[in-house]
Design an enzyme around this catalytic site. Sequence first.
Site, PDB file in Angstrom:
ATOM      1  CG  ASP A 398      -2.264   1.033   0.772  1.00 49.48           C
ATOM      2  OD1 ASP A 398      -2.443   1.824   0.285  1.00 49.48           O
ATOM      3  OD2 ASP A 398      -3.436   0.310   1.834  1.00 49.48           O
ATOM      4  CG  ASP A 512      -7.294   3.407  -3.193  1.00 43.93           C
ATOM      5  OD1 ASP A 512      -8.158   3.341  -3.386  1.00 43.93           O
ATOM      6  OD2 ASP A 512      -6.638   3.821  -2.123  1.00 43.93           O
ATOM      7  CD  GLU A 515     -13.022   7.437  -5.486  1.00 48.85           C
ATOM      8  OE1 GLU A 515     -12.860   5.810  -5.435  1.00 48.85           O
ATOM      9  OE2 GLU A 515     -11.874   7.526  -5.329  1.00 48.85           O
ATOM     10  NE  ARG A 594     -11.616   4.390  -3.754  1.00 52.00           N
ATOM     11  CZ  ARG A 594     -10.956   4.656  -2.618  1.00 52.00           C
ATOM     12  NH1 ARG A 594     -10.926   4.293  -1.547  1.00 52.00           N
ATOM     13  NH2 ARG A 594     -10.651   5.825  -2.929  1.00 52.00           N
ATOM     14  CG  ASP A 610     -11.008   1.736   1.914  1.00 51.25           C
ATOM     15  OD1 ASP A 610     -10.145   1.206   1.499  1.00 51.25           O
ATOM     16  OD2 ASP A 610     -10.479   2.652   2.067  1.00 51.25           O
ATOM     17  CG  HIS A 668      -5.874  -4.432   1.400  1.00 57.36           C
ATOM     18  ND1 HIS A 668      -4.510  -4.339   1.700  1.00 57.36           N
ATOM     19  CD2 HIS A 668      -6.344  -2.688   1.402  1.00 57.36           C
ATOM     20  CE1 HIS A 668      -4.106  -2.681   1.868  1.00 57.36           C
ATOM     21  NE2 HIS A 668      -5.390  -2.004   1.104  1.00 57.36           N
TER      22      HIS A 668
END
Length: 928
Positions: A398, A512, A515, A594, A610, A668
Amino acid sequence: MKSYQKLTTTVPQVAACQVEEEGAASLPAGRGKLAPWWVGSGLLVAAVLLSSITVWVLQQVSRGWPGPVPPPKCLLVPESHRFDCYPEWQVVVTQQLCESRGCCFIESPSPTRGKQGVPWCFYPPDFPSYTLESLNQTALGMVGLLVRKEKAYYPRDIKKLRLDVEFETDTRLHIKITDAANPRYEVPLDVPRSTKKAENPIYSLDFSQDPFGVLLRRKTTGTVLLNTTVAPLIFADQFLQISTLLPSQFLYGLGEHRGSLLHSLDWNTLTLWARDVPPTESFNLYGAHPFYLLMEEGGDAHGVFLLNSNAMEVALQPAPGLTWRTIGGVLDFYIFLGPDPNMVIQQYQQVIGFPAMPPLWALGFHLCRWGYGSSNETWQTVRAMRNYQIPQDAQWNDIDYMDGYRDFTFDPQKFASLPSLVEDLHKHGQHYVMILDPGISSTSPHGSYWPFDEGLRRGLFLNTTQGQPLIGQVWPGFTAFPDFSNPDTHQWWLENLQRVHAHVPFDGLWIDMNEPSNFMDGSEDGCPPGELDSPPYTPAVLGKSLFAKTVCASAKQKASVHYNLHNLYGLMEAKATASALIRIRGKRPFVISRSTFPSQGRYSGHWLGDNRSQWKDMYYSIPGLLSFSLFGIPLVGADICGFSGSTSEELCTRWMQLGAFYPFARNHNTQNEKAQDPTVFSPAARTAMKDVLLTRYSLLPFLYTLFHRAHLHGDTVARPLFFEFPRDSATLGLDRQFLWGQGLLVTPVLEPGVESVIGYVPRGVWYDFYTGSSVNSSGEMLKMSAPLEHLNLHVREGSILPTQKPGTTSKVTRGNPLLLIVALSQSATAWGDLFWDDGESLDTFERGSYFYLVFNATQNIFTSTVLHTGTEAPEVTIGTLRILGVQERPSKVLLNGQAKTFSYLGNQVLTVSDLGLSLSQGFSLQWL
């Protein structure tokens, strides 16, 4: 009076076959005019209704009606058919506000008028809409002109609309409504262009002229699939709305949301606007998928796709009915007629594109956490997995691997050994995946951070309305956001990745926060006033504004304003990332994103975000992955054992069992929580986790073949039970079980403290995957033993599953002999197939570099037929046949006519081992 009709009403229509020849100016006078719905046979019904309403109104008046009595035309509209005229969700609607729009106002006894209840303000039957002024034939269908004579209540009403209808295939209809005079933004998605009109469509299309409406029927059953005459069409510059009745309440899709697979139609509004938020019921989540699948009475299915990327909401109501409500673009609909659900999804993907074929290693087990803290600690986890011989194909990191959370860097102290770790992974046939966020740090001294300096020099970031880079805030602090709608940004992205890959030769990328996520609302300077950031209508988005925890909708991009492109950001980044990986590695790309949008499966997979270490989150992962199967993104899974919060040994064991059957399987975890990889648990839990991963690895040939079929035909990999049993109404709401392909039923435990699970077993014979014992179900709920170490798996009669002796990596596994599980049907037949290639090269199917085998069993003879051979014969062999459901012990078994030793168990399992047969040669095996 104009009337909006219910499905049960007889409606005079303008049929598609009644359109005029090309060049005609208008419809014949009066044709298609909707007669009042009480004419003819409706008269008696109307009289009864009016009589009942009169009695009811008199009762209310005698009790003291709160305000003026609503007009009879309003009282005629049943509650379930009240289409919302005042959907502004932050406004308490009063009678004055409602009637200012020319709508009916009746207070509901429900405590609030919110979006989750019967609307108090709704359209009367005679609310003005568009009129179909002309309709002309074209080579592919027809073109029409729609005219609105009375203004609606949103600014910049578009008075004249163009209607384009194309009969693209016998099972696909394309209907597009846009401004007749001026171009509007349309989604820059490559879609197929028809060259000829469908010859034998399985649908019929009719129109209502005044008010304009579409009525679409399935020819075989007469079922009305769309009826848009039930509420007015509204088409303003920033408010587009169209409603329809639905033929049943069994509706799926419309993502991304957390909830059951089957949507509730009890006044349920679903918002589509990409947003960074931990998955929560009723919130708009990371992706936008304006597509629904609907199961009709009797088992037929159809789908509807609105090709529109603007902020939107879809309002569902118990009529059953549905309203599309978007704030930009055009109304561009594709309707897919199936007629079965599998075919609907295939037809959908013929428009948006089939998913990419993943590398084989992508289907192995992946391990990650935020908070390893160093490359050495990451390495220790990998070594522990190897020490316990637990299968693992990929290790991830990450954002803690980065230097100051800046993209394209790694921490020179804590992750100094990262290049050595990656080298070690490669030596062991394993792979490395790292995270990237789109936000590029903007605060480093000039000349010290090439990604920002070079992106700024080339003008590749989102800009404010003033033409300066929009600055938000993400993990590294203040950040700029790459404009992936600009092809030049793709080149810059590639160059950055090449520079990193030269030091850390990663194999896949995890994108990630795309958006795009922003820790600020809009930017460091907020957002400017105006109708892009504060439009006349804002859908029911989390945060109450379009720029909540993202960038300003007014931000400028190469292709358009962010107002139009927001929901495409993750798709465009995925496209750039997949392309870069191909350029860098020369192999199939592996990307997990994502944020997603239709066609994303061509470039990436998806994880469900998440989630939390809770039992309900484990359950919600099943409708989540099944929904993305509908969306054409088969490479999907949730964070196994949960991302945030602290898991328990029991929860993690059960979740590892379920997660081993996610198409994309990754454990994860967040930082500052205890580790949850399989090595940290008790010997019993660790063994249970290892065993279920070995089961997954044994099924890799089957899973890989399913992905081949997804890539080639648009088949689903993980699929709901109703896909295979569409006429079994008991399957329509099931989302606690699922299938791999046609033949493997997964029934996980989703509750704590139990040693059994109740699951639905559809009609037919099913075989226990582990023992081969059979159960003959009439279509019933069955209680199955499920101790902590056991996951229930059942093989469907008539299936042949190619499996393999599992190893600790996919590379080791693919060198082991194959075991074919033949599950005989009650008529002693079975079918299966196997796709085999090198597992990583680009376009192996397209280049013919693969093997494809079809397996058949009938009349006590099993045959393997090689339908395609590659240039090099694979080293793998078929070692064992396990035939389930052999009614009697054979006296002998013949392999290509030669006697072969075998074993036969009392549960009717015949096993023939030591076959040693090459994949490149067909063979037959007979039992007598």
